[in-house]
Design an enzyme around this catalytic site. Structure first.
Site, PDB file in Angstrom:
ATOM      1  CG  ASP A   1      36.059-108.701  35.608  1.00 43.53           C
ATOM      2  OD1 ASP A   1      35.477-107.685  36.002  1.00 43.53           O
ATOM      3  OD2 ASP A   1      36.491-109.584  36.368  1.00 43.53           O
TER       4      ASP A   1
ATOM      5  CE  LYS B   1      28.764-106.475  32.304  1.00 47.22           C
ATOM      6  NZ  LYS B   1      29.877-107.307  32.769  1.00 47.22           N
TER       7      LYS B   1
ATOM      8  N   GLY C   1      30.331-101.400  39.270  1.00 44.23           N
ATOM      9  CA  GLY C   1      31.608-100.755  38.971  1.00 44.23           C
ATOM     10  C   GLY C   1      31.916-100.637  37.498  1.00 44.23           C
ATOM     11  CG  HIS C   2      29.304 -99.228  34.828  1.00 41.95           C
ATOM     12  ND1 HIS C   2      28.143 -99.953  34.719  1.00 41.95           N
ATOM     13  CD2 HIS C   2      28.948 -98.043  35.336  1.00 41.95           C
ATOM     14  CE1 HIS C   2      27.149 -99.226  35.149  1.00 41.95           C
ATOM     15  NE2 HIS C   2      27.596 -98.071  35.514  1.00 41.95           N
ATOM     16  CB  THR C   3      35.290 -96.812  33.695  1.00 40.32           C
ATOM     17  OG1 THR C   3      35.802 -97.409  34.883  1.00 40.32           O
ATOM     18  CG2 THR C   3      35.979 -95.484  33.479  1.00 40.32           C
TER      19      THR C   3
ATOM     20  CD  GLN D   1      26.760-107.852  38.949  1.00 37.89           C
ATOM     21  OE1 GLN D   1      25.560-107.958  38.773  1.00 37.89           O
ATOM     22  NE2 GLN D   1      27.289-106.762  39.460  1.00 37.89           N
TER      23      GLN D   1
ATOM     24  CB  THR E   1      42.618-105.840  44.856  1.00 35.38           C
ATOM     25  OG1 THR E   1      42.409-106.471  43.582  1.00 35.38           O
ATOM     26  CG2 THR E   1      41.336-105.925  45.669  1.00 35.38           C
TER      27      THR E   1
ATOM     28  CG  HIS F   1      40.596-107.347  26.002  1.00 36.26           C
ATOM     29  ND1 HIS F   1      41.711-106.659  26.427  1.00 36.26           N
ATOM     30  CD2 HIS F   1      39.628-107.057  26.893  1.00 36.26           C
ATOM     31  CE1 HIS F   1      41.413-105.992  27.529  1.00 36.26           C
ATOM     32  NE2 HIS F   1      40.153-106.210  27.829  1.00 36.26           N
TER      33      HIS F   1
ATOM     34  CG  ASP G   1      43.436-104.575  21.694  1.00 33.74           C
ATOM     35  OD1 ASP G   1      42.308-105.090  21.896  1.00 33.74           O
ATOM     36  OD2 ASP G   1      44.001-103.858  22.549  1.00 33.74           O
TER      37      ASP G   1
ATOM     38  N   GLY H   1      36.208-105.141  19.794  1.00 35.15           N
ATOM     39  CA  GLY H   1      37.025-104.201  20.562  1.00 35.15           C
ATOM     40  C   GLY H   1      38.477-104.385  20.158  1.00 35.15           C
TER      41      GLY H   1
ATOM     42  N   GLY I   1      41.004-101.987  21.084  1.00 33.23           N
ATOM     43  CA  GLY I   1      41.860-101.125  21.890  1.00 33.23           C
ATOM     44  C   GLY I   1      41.047-100.576  23.041  1.00 33.23           C
TER      45      GLY I   1
HETATM   46  P1  IMP Z   1      28.273-110.041  45.177  1.00 29.32           P
HETATM   47  O1  IMP Z   1      27.595-109.674  43.892  1.00 29.32           O
HETATM   48  O2  IMP Z   1      28.913-108.874  45.858  1.00 29.32           O
HETATM   49  O3  IMP Z   1      27.383-110.818  46.083  1.00 29.32           O
HETATM   50  O4  IMP Z   1      29.494-111.007  44.804  1.00 29.32           O
HETATM   51  C1  IMP Z   1      29.261-112.328  44.331  1.00 29.32           C
HETATM   52  C2  IMP Z   1      30.282-112.730  43.274  1.00 29.32           C
HETATM   53  O5  IMP Z   1      30.093-111.964  42.098  1.00 29.32           O
HETATM   54  C3  IMP Z   1      31.739-112.486  43.686  1.00 29.32           C
HETATM   55  O6  IMP Z   1      32.531-113.524  43.116  1.00 29.32           O
HETATM   56  C4  IMP Z   1      32.067-111.166  43.033  1.00 29.32           C
HETATM   57  O7  IMP Z   1      33.455-111.033  42.775  1.00 29.32           O
HETATM   58  C5  IMP Z   1      31.286-111.294  41.740  1.00 29.32           C
HETATM   59  N1  IMP Z   1      30.927-109.982  41.179  1.00 29.32           N
HETATM   60  C6  IMP Z   1      29.958-109.152  41.619  1.00 29.32           C
HETATM   61  N2  IMP Z   1      29.869-108.080  40.832  1.00 29.32           N
HETATM   62  C7  IMP Z   1      30.787-108.227  39.858  1.00 29.32           C
HETATM   63  C8  IMP Z   1      31.131-107.453  38.697  1.00 29.32           C
HETATM   64  O8  IMP Z   1      30.555-106.389  38.413  1.00 29.32           O
HETATM   65  N3  IMP Z   1      32.148-107.957  37.914  1.00 29.32           N
HETATM   66  C9  IMP Z   1      32.777-109.136  38.173  1.00 29.32           C
HETATM   67  N4  IMP Z   1      32.446-109.901  39.238  1.00 29.32           N
HETATM   68  C10 IMP Z   1      31.471-109.461  40.067  1.00 29.32           C
END
Ligand code: IMP
Length: 474
Positions: A12, A15, A39-41, A245, A344, A374, A376, A459, A461
């Site tokens: 997190d 990136k 999951g990226h924006t 990741q 969540t 971060h 800032d 970064g 801001g």
């Molecule tokens: P999986 O990739 O869904 O198998 O999840 C395995 C682990 O990687 C878990 O702890 C997830 O929360 C973490 N994880 C998977 N993708 C991401 C990501 O894009 N960002 C942060 N953690 C991730």
């Protein structure tokens, strides 16, 4: 010219913002590992796009490739492409024939295994996208590649082998009645496999996935990634390898077993694309670092400031009502950095920057540059601290021990820096690095020294314009 973007911490690090900043000068954007767990924006011309599989270059008119190291859920792929088209973007997405296919049974089994592990509190906290089970089948030589979807006979033959094995696993090992239990959220009703029963049904899967294969051919999306990218590089294209990741959830270099099942580290950019290591090594490898540390889920975090019940081992306080000075600090950083799960809303564990973790990440990927996000968020604190090294068995150690259990025994040796005042991120980005507060620069220079790597970008801001760029890889 190539540039590889790698998360240096737990995934997190922000990136997306850096990929945004450097992405304009890339001609081709490639993902080399992972799947729709990312999951990226992406923000382009004031519009925000949320993508989990398609590379970020899709919204900027670049050529995008999902490399052979990826695991691809065709439904997510086409959902994302269709959604972009509805918004007037026509993405050019290519998929490696050697990439592996995520099937509905992978997602079901991901959930089943997490549920089983949760009985002893050992769940990984996966994204539930079937990532682990798909890589398991790839390594077990029973997976299906994207190219297999285009040959109905091969597709049937492989499904006939693997599906009964998966059904037996679900039923006999985990005791789940797959006809009864319905899968939540996947796959869609129109793909012929709308529940757990059909997820283990060869005919239903064959019908739906054969159609995906036809669409991949019809839209001319299939490539041999290595050849395709070599041609682009020979033509002078700038290629960005967009790691998903982060290092500490890398299957080899991460905090096993609390990892994802692929290699986000830079070696993955070679094996996951079909390009030789020197092609990746000829370009920059940029480690993305958040200026402090956050963690989702359980696992060691020697520099933790303020815990989250259920995630921090042995902690049952309330992150929203801090009682100690360090909890107060964690709360302040969490609020300022908006460190809450995007889906969540759950608070993330917050700690100081962990330098042994970063030394490990820098070595594993050979960072040639850093982007530190971060800065800032920490502004306004009297003091900023880092975990400079650990003490383990009475000895000072400078990097992460290989086992999770030993890492949990590490005590951090802290080093404190004077804080820096709040400042205007856009102005700083405009004025350049030297305009950053002096103490912020001292912090960044400490990081450069410890990791023997220059800071390329900072970064300052949340907006893309709030990035101080000192050096571009292209
Ligand atoms: P999986 O990739 O869904 O198998 O999840 C395995 C682990 O990687 C878990 O702890 C997830 O929360 C973490 N994880 C998977 N993708 C991401 C990501 O894009 N960002 C942060 N953690 C991730």
């Amino acid at each position: 010219m190539t540039a590889t973007i790698v998360g240096a911490q737990l995934g997190d690090e922000g990136k997306g913002g850096i990929v945004d900043v450097y992405g304009d000068d890339a001609d081709v954007v490639v993902r080399y590992q992972g799947g729709d767990n990312a999951g990226h924006t992406v923000v382009h011309e004031g519009t925000e796009y949320k993508l989990s599989l398609v590379p970020s270059g899709a919204v900027r008119g670049k050529v995008n490739v999902l490399g052979n190291g990826c695991v691809v859920n065709p439904r997510t792929l086409f959902d994302e492409i269709d959604a972009l088209r509805e918004r007037g973007v026509d993405p050019d997405v290519r998929v490696a024939r050697r990439a592996h296919v995520i099937f509905p049974y992978h997602r079901v089994l991901d959930g089943i295994e997490e549920e089983a592990k949760s009985e002893t509190g050992d769940e990984v906290g996966t994204t539930g996208r079937g990532i682990g089970p798909t890589y398991e089948d790839k390594a077990g030589r029973r997976g299906l590649r994207i190219g297999d979807l285009t040959d109905p006979d091969v597709l049937r033959k492989r499904l006939e082998y693997v599906v009964p094995i998966k059904r037996t696993l679900a039923e006999e090992v985990y005791g789940v009645d797959v006809e009864e239990k319905r899968e939540t959220g996947s796959p869609s009703p129109n793909d012929g496999a709308d529940g757990v029963g059909p997820a283990f049904d060869v005919d239903a899967l064959h019908g739906a996935y054969r159609e995906y294969g036809e669409r991949l051919v019809r839209e001319d999306m299939l490539v041999d990634a290595g050849d395709f990218l070599t041609d682009r590089i020979d033509d002078g294209a700038n290629v960005m390898f967009e790691g998903a990741q982060g290092t500490i959830i890398d299957i080899d270099h991460g905090n096993y077993p609390y990892v994802t099942s692929s290699n986000p580290t830079a070696g993955g950019a070679s094996t996951g694309t079909g390009l030789a290591p020197d092609v990746v090594g000829d370009g920059d490898v940029i480690g993305i670092v958040k200026a402090y540390l956050t963690r989702v889920g359980s696992g060691p975090m020697p520099t933790e400031l303020g815990g989250v019940p259920g995630d921090t081992p042995g902690y049952d306080g309330d992150p929203e009502n801090p009682e100690t000075a360090s909890e107060e600090l964690a709360h302040r950083i969490r609020e300022a950095g908006n460190e809450y799960g995007t889906v969540t809303g759950r608070p993330r564990r917050v700690g100081w920057l962990d330098i042994p973790m970063l030394r490990h990440a820098a070595r594993a990927s050979g960072f040639t540059g850093l982007a530190v996000n971060h800065i800032d968020t920490l502004a306004g604190l009297d003091e900023v601290t880092v975990g400079h090294s650990y003490t383990l068995d009475g000895e000072a150690v400078r990097t992460i021990p290989p086992t999770t259990e030993r890492w949990a025994e590490c005590e951090p040796n802290l080093r404190t820096f004077e804080g820096w005042p709040e400042f205007d991120g856009s102005e700083a980005a405009e004025a350049g690095y030297e305009a950053l507060p002096e103490n912020a620069r001292a912090y960044l220079e400490y990081l450069e020294d410890e990791l023997d790597t220059p800071v390329y970008a900072v970064g300052v801001g949340p907006a893309r314009t709030e990035t101080v760029v000192r050096h571009s890889p292209f």
